[in-house]
Design an enzyme around this catalytic site. Structure first.
Site, short mmCIF file in Angstrom:
data_model
loop_
_atom_site.label_atom_id
_atom_site.label_comp_id
_atom_site.label_asym_id
_atom_site.label_seq_id
_atom_site.Cartn_x
_atom_site.Cartn_y
_atom_site.Cartn_z
CG ASP A 84 -49.03 -10.37 11.09
OD1 ASP A 84 -49.53 -9.57 11.90
OD2 ASP A 84 -48.51 -10.01 10.01
CG ASP A 93 -63.77 -12.62 0.86
OD1 ASP A 93 -64.20 -13.39 -0.03
OD2 ASP A 93 -64.24 -11.50 1.07
CG HIS A 118 -50.25 -6.15 11.33
ND1 HIS A 118 -49.40 -7.15 10.93
CD2 HIS A 118 -49.67 -4.99 10.92
CE1 HIS A 118 -48.35 -6.62 10.32
NE2 HIS A 118 -48.49 -5.31 10.30
CG ASN A 202 -43.35 0.91 8.18
OD1 ASN A 202 -43.08 0.46 7.08
ND2 ASN A 202 -44.38 0.50 8.88
CB ALA A 212 -35.96 -7.20 5.80
CE1 TYR A 214 -30.62 -11.71 10.91
CE2 TYR A 214 -32.75 -12.81 10.87
CZ TYR A 214 -31.74 -12.18 11.57
OH TYR A 214 -31.85 -12.01 12.93
CB SER A 268 -46.93 -4.53 7.59
OG SER A 268 -46.12 -4.59 8.73
#
Length: 677
Positions: A84, A93, A118, A202, A212, A214, A268
Site C-alpha cells: 500500500d 494503535d 490509505h 470501484n 483480484a 487471479y 480498499s
C-alpha cells in the site's frame, strides 16, 4: 490515486479508494486510468478515540468480530504483508502491532512511513479484526500517486520474509500488471502457502479487475451497511467474498497518519476485513492450507440477496475463528409486573455450525448461582416467569443451543417485582483509572432501577485529609458510565462516589477506593469540570434552570455557561437554547411547550474548551402552560424545521415563509390563551 507509468507496465491502474470530503463523495469516472480524488475526513485523535473497535461500529458488528475475540482468537503468530502507501508505524494503535523489522519502502528505499493515509487506514482495519497479527508495511506507491514500483519486488520480499497473508487494496485491468508480478503472486500461493487477498475495484462493473481476478487471489467486493452492494463496487463471478466497504451514509472508521482517525469507503476497505478474517482462521487452525482457509471463509460466509454476484457472501469473522456454537441471543428485554417477569429476545446473530435446536432460561436470586428454569426445543422468543415473589431481585440469562453446544455468554438482566416504585439500588463496580489527563471514574448500572427509569447519575468527590465533605462533580445522563476528572492536584488523595436517581429519589452512594495522585502529575490549570446541582423548576410561564459553579472554580477561567434542552423521550437530542456569562447561575426558558417532559443540561466553557454537560432531572409542563413570549411559540415552530437551519435572525429574509410561520405561532398563542381563560 492512480498508478503512473512504471518502467515495466507502462499502464496506469486505479488505487481503490473513495474518501469522504465533508460528506461529499468524490468518484472517478468509469475509465481504466482515471484517478480517485484523495482527501481525508479526520474525525478524532488518539487522545479521543478508543481503538480497535469493534465496539458499536456497524462494519465490525456486521462480520461478528467481537464474537471471534470472545473465543480468544486474535490472529496471533500471523504476519500480514500490506502492499500500500506504507503505514504510520508510530501510530499509538499500530506501533505495537508492527512486524519486527517494520517493512520496506520500495519507492524511496527506506522506512515505509505512510504520507498519504490509505495504507494506515487499511492497516487499522486489519488490526481491529486481528489485533495480535503482525503488520509488514510494504510501501509501493508515493503520496502523490505519481510513482509505482515494480510490484513483483514487494511480493518477493513478503515471500522471503515469512508473510502468511498478502493484502492488496489496488486493482487494474489485466494489462496493468507485469507477468513478473503475476508469477510472484501465483508462486506465493502455490509454493509458500500464502493467502493472497485483493480488492475487486470501484468501477461498478462486472469486467475482471486484477489481481483480484487471479485464481491465486481471494477477490473482495464491497457492501454497504444494509448488506446491499456498495454502489461503486465491482461484481461478477470472478469475485470470491464480500466485506464491509461503506457507502454514502455509513463509512469505514479507522486509523490515519499523525495519531488521527478518519472515515473512508471503497473495496480498499473491504479487502482488509477479509485479510483480517483469514488471519483469525490461521490462528484458529494453523495446520490448514491456504486453499482450505479460502474454502472455509467462503463456505461459512453470510448469504447475500443482491442482483449482482459479489462472491459467496459476506465474510464471517466469528466462523473464521472456529465458532461452532451460536453467538449470544440478541436484544434481551424484560417486562416487570407485580407477580411475574416477562422476557423477550431476538435470535442470535449467527446460529453456529449447525441449526439452533432451542433456548434455555436461567434464573436465580441476585448473587446466587444461576439455574435452568426452562428449556424448550422450538422457535420461541419470549417467556413469562410467574414463579416470582414481590421485592426480591432476580437475575436472568437466556442462551441458545445447537448440536455443538450452548451459545456464548449473554448479559445478565435483573428484575424486582413490586407494586410501587422506589429509589434505585446503588451503582456497581465504581473504579478509578489514573492517566496524565487525570482520574477517570467508571461504574456499572444498578441491578434495580426501582421500577422506574433512572434519570441521571450523580458523581461526587472529596479530598481526604480536609473537611471530608463530598462535593457533587456532575449530574450525568443515564447512558454515561464514566467521567474524566482533570481537576486533580499532585499529592492529593481523592475518593469518589456515584449515586443513581429516578423520579422517586436518589440511591445510596457507591464509593471508590481512595487514590493518591503522584507528586509528578502535571496539573491542567485550565481544565474545567462540570457545573453542579443542575435543577429545573416549572414556573407559571417559563422554566427556571439553576446550577452551581464547577467544583474548585470561582468562575475565574469560565467565559460562559451554555444551556441545553431536550425532550425526555429523545434522550440524546439536545438543542442549545441560550448562554449566560460567569457569575450567573440561572436561566429562564420561555420557549417551552405545554404537556411536554423536558430535561436540561448545562456546560461550562473557557478558552480551552467545554466541560462535560451536567443535567437536571425531568420536569413536566402542565396542560395550559403558557410561555410569556410569542417568541416561544415561533421558536417551537422553528425547532420542527431545524434540519433546514432556519433561525429567528433569518425570518425577515424569508418573505412569505416568515409570515406563515408568524401566523401559525400567533394562532397557537391565542389558542393557548383561550384555554387559560
Amino acid at each position: 490515486m492512480a498508478m503512473k507509468e512504471s518502467p515495466l507496465s507502462k499502464v496506469k491502474i486505479s488505487f481503490l479508494i473513495v474518501i469522504l470530503i465533508f460528506s461529499t463523495i468524490a468518484f472517478p469516472a468509469n475509465t481504466e486510468n482515471s484517478p480517485n480524488t484523495v482527501e481525508t475526513n479526520t474525525v478524532g485523535s488518539s487522545e479521543e478515540i478508543e481503538f480497535p473497535y469493534p465496539g458499536d461500529d456497524w462494519a465490525w458488528n456486521m462480520i461478528g468480530t467481537e464474537y471471534a475475540h470472545q473465543k480468544g482468537v486474535t490472529g496471533e503468530d500471523v504476519v500480514i504483508a500490506v502492499l500500500d502507501t506504507g503505514i504510520d508505524y508510530n501510530h499509538p494503535d499500530l506501533e505495537d502491532r508492527m512486524w519486527e523489522d517494520i517493512g520496506h519502502d520500495f519507492v524511496d528505499d527506506g522506512e515505509p512511513m505512510d504520507k498519504d493515509g490509505h495504507g494506515t487506514h487499511a492497516a487499522g482495519i486489519i488490526s481491529s479484526v486481528a489485533p495480535d497479527a503482525e503488520l509488514m508495511a510494504l510501501r509501493v506507491i508515493d503520496e502523490e500517486d505519481e510513482e509505482w514500483v515494480d510490484l513483483s519486488e514487494p511480493v518477493e520480499f513478503a515471500r522471503e520474509n515469512g508473510a502468511d497473508i498478502i493484502t492488496m487494496s489496488f486493482a487494474g485491468k489485466e494489462g496493468a500488471f507485469t507477468p513478473e508480478f503475476k508469477r510472484e503472486v501465483d508462486e506465493a500461493h502455490d509454493q509458500d502457502d500464502i493467502v493472497n487477498v485483493a480488492a475487486a475495484g470501484n468501477e461498478d462493473t462486472d469486467e475482471e479487475y486484477y489481481p483480484a481476478a487471479y485464481d491465486s487471489v481471494i477477490g473482495v467486493s464491497a457492501l454497504d451497511s444494509d448488506m446491499s452492494k456498495a454502489y461503486y463496487s465491482n461484481y461478477g463471478d470472478w469475485i470470491d467474498l464480500a466485506g464491509p466497504g461503506g457507502g454514502r451514509e455509513d463509512q469505514i472508521f479507522s486509523t490515519l497518519p499523525g495519531d488521527d482517525y478518519g472515515e473512508m469507503i471503497g473495496t480498499s476497505m473491504a479487502c482488509p476485513f477479509v485479510a483480517g478474517s483469514a488471519a483469525l482462521r490461521m490462528n484458529a487452525e494453523p495446520e490448514e492450507s491456504n486453499e482450505e482457509i479460502k474454502d472455509h471463509l467462503m463456505n461459512t460466509s453470510i448469504s447475500l440477496e443482491t442482483d449482482e454476484y459479489l462472491g459467496s457472501g459476506l465474510v464471517n469473522a466469528y466462523r473464521a475463528a472456529g465458532g461452532q456454537v451460536p453467538t449470544p441471543i440478541m436484544n434481551l428485554q424484560i417486562e416487570i409486573n407485580v407477580s411475574s417477569v416477562g422476557l423477550s429476545w431476538d435470535e442470535p446473530w449467527d446460529e453456529g455450525a449447525s441449526p439452533i435446536k432451542g433456548y434455555r432460561i436461567y434464573r436465580s436470586e441476585y448473587g446466587s448461582e444461576l439455574e435452568v428454569i426452562r428449556e424448550f426445543e422450538e422457535e420461541l422468543f419470549e417467556y413469562e416467569d410467574e414463579d416470582v415473589e414481590e421485592n426480591i431481585t432476580y437475575q436472568y440469562k437466556v442462551t441458545a443451543f445447537n448440536h455443538h453446544g450452548e451459545s456464548l455468554e449473554s448479559d445478565l438482566i435483573f428484575a424486582t417485582p413490586r407494586k410501587e416504585s422506589v429509589v434505585p439500588s446503588s451503582p456497581r463496580d465504581v473504579s478509578l483509572e489514573f492517566s496524565e489527563d487525570g482520574i477517570e471514574v467508571a461504574w456499572s448500572e444498578p441491578i434495580d432501577d426501582g421500577g422506574t427509569m433512572i434519570q441521571r447519575y450523580n458523581l461526587y468527590r472529596r479530598e481526604l485529609g480536609e473537611d471530608g465533605e463530598m462535593n457533587m462533580l456532575a449530574g450525568l445522563s443515564p447512558e454515561i458510565s464514566n467521567y474524566l476528572d482533570k481537576t486533580v492536584s499532585p499529592e492529593s488523595e481523592y475518593e469518589y462516589a456515584v449515586s443513581a436517581e429516578n423520579e422517586i429519589g436518589e440511591s445510596v452512594k457507591a464509593f471508590s477506593d481512595p487514590f493518591l495522585v503522584p507528586e509528578n502529575h502535571q496539573t491542567h490549570p485550565k481544565a474545567i469540570s462540570s457545573p453542579r446541582n443542575v435543577s429545573a423548576e416549572v414556573l407559571e410561564e417559563s422554566v427556571q434552570i439553576s446550577w452551581s459553579i464547577p467544583v474548585e472554580d470561582s468562575d475565574s477561567s469560565i467565559t460562559n455557561y451554555n444551556i441545553y434542552r431536550g425532550k425526555f423521550e429523545e434522550q440524546n437530542d439536545l438543542k442549545k437554547i441560550g448562554e449566560v456569562g460567569p457569575g450567573t447561575y440561572e436561566f429562564i426558558d420561555d420557549t417551552a411547550s405545554e404537556k411536554t417532559d423536558y430535561y436540561y443540561a448545562v456546560e461550562a466553557e473557557n478558552e480551552e474548551g467545554v466541560s462535560i454537560r451536567s443535567r437536571s432531572m425531568m420536569v413536566s409542563t402542565p396542560e395550559g402552560f403558557s410561555s410569556g413570549e410569542i417568541h416561544g411559540f415561533i421558536q417551537n415552530i422553528l425547532d420542527r424545521f431545524e434540519d433546514v437551519k432556519i433561525s429567528l435572525v433569518l425570518l425577515p429574509l424569508l418573505g412569505t415563509a416568515s409570515i406563515l410561520i408568524l401566523i401559525v405561532g400567533l394562532w397557537e398563542y391565542n389558542d393557548k390563551r383561550s384555554k387559560n381563560r
